[in-house]
Write a protein that holds these residues in place. Structure first.
Motif, PDB file in Angstrom:
ATOM      1  N   MET A   1       0.776  -1.167  -0.095  1.00 13.62           N
ATOM      2  CA  MET A   1       0.159   0.043   0.019  1.00 13.62           C
ATOM      3  C   MET A   1       1.094   1.282  -0.072  1.00 13.62           C
ATOM      4  SD  MET A   1      -3.116   1.225   0.031  1.00 13.62           S
ATOM      5  CE  MET A   1      -3.819  -0.083   0.342  1.00 13.62           C
ATOM      6  N   GLU A   2       1.915   1.316   0.897  1.00 15.56           N
ATOM      7  CA  GLU A   2       2.904   2.493   0.977  1.00 15.56           C
ATOM      8  C   GLU A   2       3.461   2.622  -0.406  1.00 15.56           C
ATOM      9  OE1 GLU A   2       6.722   4.044   3.404  1.00 15.56           O
ATOM     10  OE2 GLU A   2       5.713   2.050   3.944  1.00 15.56           O
ATOM     11  N   ASN A   3       3.900   1.720  -1.291  1.00 14.56           N
ATOM     12  CA  ASN A   3       4.528   1.784  -2.508  1.00 14.56           C
ATOM     13  C   ASN A   3       3.476   2.268  -3.402  1.00 14.56           C
ATOM     14  OD1 ASN A   3       6.895   0.898  -1.505  1.00 14.56           O
ATOM     15  ND2 ASN A   3       6.417  -1.347  -2.181  1.00 14.56           N
ATOM     16  N   LYS A   4       2.453   1.862  -3.344  1.00 15.96           N
ATOM     17  CA  LYS A   4       1.312   2.372  -4.330  1.00 15.96           C
ATOM     18  C   LYS A   4       1.058   4.075  -3.978  1.00 15.96           C
ATOM     19  CE  LYS A   4      -3.425   1.591  -5.652  1.00 15.96           C
ATOM     20  NZ  LYS A   4      -4.574   0.661  -5.709  1.00 15.96           N
ATOM     21  N   ASN A   5       0.988   4.400  -2.742  1.00 19.45           N
ATOM     22  CA  ASN A   5       0.963   5.629  -2.349  1.00 19.45           C
ATOM     23  C   ASN A   5       2.026   6.576  -3.017  1.00 19.45           C
ATOM     24  OD1 ASN A   5      -1.593   5.348  -1.402  1.00 19.45           O
ATOM     25  ND2 ASN A   5      -0.792   5.035   0.832  1.00 19.45           N
ATOM     26  N   ASN A   6       3.312   6.065  -2.807  1.00 19.47           N
ATOM     27  CA  ASN A   6       4.652   6.665  -3.282  1.00 19.47           C
ATOM     28  C   ASN A   6       4.490   6.845  -4.659  1.00 19.47           C
ATOM     29  OD1 ASN A   6       5.559   6.946  -0.889  1.00 19.47           O
ATOM     30  ND2 ASN A   6       6.884   5.084  -0.995  1.00 19.47           N
ATOM     31  N   TYR A   7       3.888   5.953  -5.554  1.00 21.13           N
ATOM     32  CA  TYR A   7       3.804   5.975  -6.896  1.00 21.13           C
ATOM     33  C   TYR A   7       2.789   7.096  -7.395  1.00 21.13           C
ATOM     34  CZ  TYR A   7       2.122   4.752 -11.667  1.00 21.13           C
ATOM     35  OH  TYR A   7       1.636   4.649 -12.881  1.00 21.13           O
ATOM     36  N   LYS A   8       1.707   7.207  -6.709  1.00 19.15           N
ATOM     37  CA  LYS A   8       0.639   8.100  -6.975  1.00 19.15           C
ATOM     38  C   LYS A   8       1.392   9.338  -6.756  1.00 19.15           C
ATOM     39  CE  LYS A   8      -3.505   5.564  -6.322  1.00 19.15           C
ATOM     40  NZ  LYS A   8      -4.649   5.414  -5.569  1.00 19.15           N
ATOM     41  N   GLY A   9       2.030   9.608  -5.511  1.00 20.87           N
ATOM     42  CA  GLY A   9       2.524  11.134  -5.226  1.00 20.87           C
ATOM     43  C   GLY A   9       3.475  11.431  -6.008  1.00 20.87           C
ATOM     44  N   TRP A  10       4.501  10.553  -6.784  1.00 24.41           N
ATOM     45  CA  TRP A  10       5.447  11.030  -7.800  1.00 24.41           C
ATOM     46  C   TRP A  10       4.721  11.286  -9.114  1.00 24.41           C
ATOM     47  CZ3 TRP A  10      10.127  12.395  -6.950  1.00 24.41           C
ATOM     48  CH2 TRP A  10      10.854  12.118  -6.074  1.00 24.41           C
ATOM     49  N   LEU A  11       3.621  10.554  -9.473  1.00 27.38           N
ATOM     50  CA  LEU A  11       2.729  11.041 -10.517  1.00 27.38           C
ATOM     51  C   LEU A  11       2.121  12.278 -10.571  1.00 27.38           C
ATOM     52  CD1 LEU A  11       1.841   9.711 -13.102  1.00 27.38           C
ATOM     53  CD2 LEU A  11      -0.044   8.881 -11.941  1.00 27.38           C
ATOM     54  N   TYR A  12       1.712  12.642  -9.268  1.00 26.30           N
ATOM     55  CA  TYR A  12       1.128  14.068  -9.180  1.00 26.30           C
ATOM     56  C   TYR A  12       2.329  15.085  -9.256  1.00 26.30           C
ATOM     57  CZ  TYR A  12      -2.890  11.598  -7.272  1.00 26.30           C
ATOM     58  OH  TYR A  12      -3.941  10.812  -7.034  1.00 26.30           O
ATOM     59  N   LEU A  13       3.412  14.678  -8.645  1.00 28.75           N
ATOM     60  CA  LEU A  13       4.349  15.957  -8.784  1.00 28.75           C
ATOM     61  C   LEU A  13       5.100  15.968 -10.305  1.00 28.75           C
ATOM     62  CD1 LEU A  13       6.134  15.225  -5.483  1.00 28.75           C
ATOM     63  CD2 LEU A  13       4.794  17.202  -5.846  1.00 28.75           C
ATOM     64  N   LEU A  14       4.769  14.963 -10.941  1.00 36.44           N
ATOM     65  CA  LEU A  14       5.656  15.007 -12.270  1.00 36.44           C
ATOM     66  C   LEU A  14       5.424  15.922 -13.064  1.00 36.44           C
ATOM     67  CD1 LEU A  14       7.285  12.841 -14.209  1.00 36.44           C
ATOM     68  CD2 LEU A  14       5.056  11.953 -15.048  1.00 36.44           C
ATOM     69  N   PRO A  15       4.431  16.722 -13.373  1.00 40.24           N
ATOM     70  CA  PRO A  15       4.358  17.932 -14.183  1.00 40.24           C
ATOM     71  C   PRO A  15       5.166  19.026 -13.639  1.00 40.24           C
ATOM     72  CG  PRO A  15       2.060  17.031 -13.936  1.00 40.24           C
ATOM     73  CD  PRO A  15       2.966  15.993 -13.126  1.00 40.24           C
ATOM     74  N   ALA A  16       5.240  19.160 -12.186  1.00 37.72           N
ATOM     75  CA  ALA A  16       6.167  20.434 -11.557  1.00 37.72           C
ATOM     76  C   ALA A  16       7.480  19.715 -11.746  1.00 37.72           C
ATOM     77  CB  ALA A  16       5.628  20.239 -10.153  1.00 37.72           C
ATOM     78  N   ILE A  17       7.851  18.641 -11.727  1.00 33.74           N
ATOM     79  CA  ILE A  17       9.279  18.130 -11.775  1.00 33.74           C
ATOM     80  C   ILE A  17       9.740  18.377 -13.330  1.00 33.74           C
ATOM     81  CG2 ILE A  17      10.916  16.132 -12.056  1.00 33.74           C
ATOM     82  CD1 ILE A  17       9.205  15.134  -9.604  1.00 33.74           C
ATOM     83  N   ILE A  18       9.022  18.229 -14.292  1.00 38.39           N
ATOM     84  CA  ILE A  18       9.254  18.315 -15.436  1.00 38.39           C
ATOM     85  C   ILE A  18       9.675  19.699 -15.709  1.00 38.39           C
ATOM     86  CG2 ILE A  18       8.522  18.285 -17.957  1.00 38.39           C
ATOM     87  CD1 ILE A  18       6.902  15.590 -17.235  1.00 38.39           C
ATOM     88  N   LEU A  19       8.757  20.603 -15.287  1.00 35.61           N
ATOM     89  CA  LEU A  19       9.060  22.144 -15.482  1.00 35.61           C
ATOM     90  C   LEU A  19       9.987  22.239 -14.815  1.00 35.61           C
ATOM     91  CD1 LEU A  19       5.273  23.622 -15.031  1.00 35.61           C
ATOM     92  CD2 LEU A  19       6.454  23.231 -16.928  1.00 35.61           C
ATOM     93  N   ILE A  20      10.541  22.025 -13.654  1.00 33.54           N
ATOM     94  CA  ILE A  20      11.774  22.381 -13.067  1.00 33.54           C
ATOM     95  C   ILE A  20      12.900  22.023 -13.792  1.00 33.54           C
ATOM     96  CG2 ILE A  20      12.961  21.946 -10.991  1.00 33.54           C
ATOM     97  CD1 ILE A  20      10.529  21.852  -9.486  1.00 33.54           C
ATOM     98  N   VAL A  21      13.075  20.687 -14.102  1.00 31.91           N
ATOM     99  CA  VAL A  21      14.201  20.114 -15.046  1.00 31.91           C
ATOM    100  C   VAL A  21      14.183  21.186 -16.363  1.00 31.91           C
ATOM    101  CG1 VAL A  21      14.903  18.380 -16.272  1.00 31.91           C
ATOM    102  CG2 VAL A  21      13.892  17.768 -14.134  1.00 31.91           C
ATOM    103  N   VAL A  22      13.064  21.309 -16.957  1.00 30.67           N
ATOM    104  CA  VAL A  22      13.245  22.059 -18.625  1.00 30.67           C
ATOM    105  C   VAL A  22      13.794  23.434 -18.362  1.00 30.67           C
ATOM    106  CG1 VAL A  22      11.979  22.513 -20.278  1.00 30.67           C
ATOM    107  CG2 VAL A  22      11.783  20.421 -19.664  1.00 30.67           C
ATOM    108  N   PHE A  23      13.015  24.217 -17.204  1.00 28.64           N
ATOM    109  CA  PHE A  23      12.931  25.527 -17.053  1.00 28.64           C
ATOM    110  C   PHE A  23      14.240  26.051 -16.145  1.00 28.64           C
ATOM    111  CE2 PHE A  23       8.963  25.193 -19.237  1.00 28.64           C
ATOM    112  CZ  PHE A  23       9.215  25.910 -20.160  1.00 28.64           C
ATOM    113  N   THR A  24      14.550  25.267 -15.039  1.00 28.84           N
ATOM    114  CA  THR A  24      15.585  25.576 -14.245  1.00 28.84           C
ATOM    115  C   THR A  24      16.825  24.644 -14.297  1.00 28.84           C
ATOM    116  OG1 THR A  24      13.809  26.229 -12.787  1.00 28.84           O
ATOM    117  CG2 THR A  24      15.902  26.014 -11.718  1.00 28.84           C
TER     118      THR A  24
END
Length: 310
Positions: A1-24
């Motif tokens: 269950m914990e691994n599944k929640n971590n997966y969802k958390g990273w999925l929600y953060l993915l758009p922000a992470i992509i923007l930080i990587v590309v523009f920062t």
């Protein structure tokens, strides 16, 4: 269950992470890479190898190449841009912090119309600094309000009929920056003051502690986290100063095409605007500025270990 929640958390953060990587993250890495390239061509991405000459040229250790334009600009980095940036930062930041702290303490002690005064003091922060520069340009013009009020005849700013002195122009610039930077600091300090437990002041009142001593022994130590935050962000903003000069003087200095009030960020913009021919010097200057900011931030964190009370 914990691994599944971590997966969802990273999925929600993915758009922000992509923007930080590309523009920062990528621009920082690319800037660092270009700063070591020799004869870099911005349009084609071609270069003739790696070199330290880009840093040597802007820091005055290496002769500027004779086959490209922009020698005056590059030489102005060490003569004007870096000293002006340091001067502006170390004058405006401490003064604005001290004044903001005093105003915040005064506003926090006012009960009637407190919200009104907070709004009035915060208004300049939401105003565009270019527009503020234009207003200050009118106030400090030869026939402006400042000269009229104090019965002066000082040429504070460059005009069509001549030029001002470096001292007068720097005074106007520092006044504008201090006035513009204070509102946000005041807001942060007021928030910190309202979170201080009132029992400390009650105990000091019972002991008949003087107001000045309460300020230094209670207010300042308990506000030290906010002071550290304001200090770090203000120094970073000071080292990046550019817009105020562009808005106030509409040029780099105290006369057209001069570099008297050049700053590091102004230098970087000028090198980029050469059509990409000097972008390697712009990148080298950006890395130098990054290292300076990193150094002062690190020093402030070292001081905070002994001075900041959490």
């Amino acid at each position: 269950m914990e691994n599944k929640n971590n997966y969802k958390g990273w999925l929600y953060l993915l758009p922000a992470i992509i923007l930080i990587v590309v523009f920062t993250i990528y621009p920082i890495i690319n800037t660092f890479y270009i700063s070591f390239l020799k004869d870099y061509n911005y349009a084609t991405g071609a270069s003739t190898g790696f070199t330290l000459d880009n840093y040597g040229v802007i820091l005055g250790f290496t002769e500027f190449p004779s086959n490209i334009t922009g020698k005056g600009q590059v030489e102005a980095f060490l003569r004007y841009a870096l000293p002006n940036t340091m001067l502006i930062t170390f004058i405006t930041v401490p003064i604005s912090i001290i004044f903001s702290l005093i105003v915040a303490v005064a506003l926090n002690s006012i009960k009637a119309l407190q919200k009104f005064f907070q709004t009035v003091f915060f208004t300049p922060y939401v105003t565009n600094i270019i527009a503020i520069g234009m207003v200050f340009g009118v106030l400090f013009s030869q026939n402006g309000l400042i000269n009229d009020i104090f019965n002066l005849d000082i040429s504070w700013l460059p005009s069509a009929g001549g030029e001002t002195t470096y001292f007068h122009a720097m005074v106007v610039l520092c006044i504008e920056l201090i006035w513009y930077e204070m509102p946000f600091k005041i807001l942060v300090f007021i928030g910190g003051l309202q979170n201080i437990d009132k029992q400390y002041y009650e105990a000091a009142r019972v002991d008949s502690t003087p107001t000045i001593k309460k300020f230094w022994k209670i207010t300042v130590p308990l506000l030290s986290p906010q002071i550290l935050y304001i200090s770090i962000t203000s120094f970073i903003d000071g080292f990046k100063e550019y817009q105020a000069i562009a808005g106030l003087f509409n040029a780099r200095g105290t006369s057209p095409l001069s570099y008297n009030l050049y700053t590091v960020v102004y230098f970087i913009y000028d090198q980029i605007q050469t059509g990409g021919r000097n972008i390697n010097y712009a990148c080298a200057a950006a890395i130098v500025l990054f290292l300076i900011i990193l150094l002062f931030t690190f020093l402030q964190y070292l001081v905070s270990k002994k001075r900041v009370v959490y």
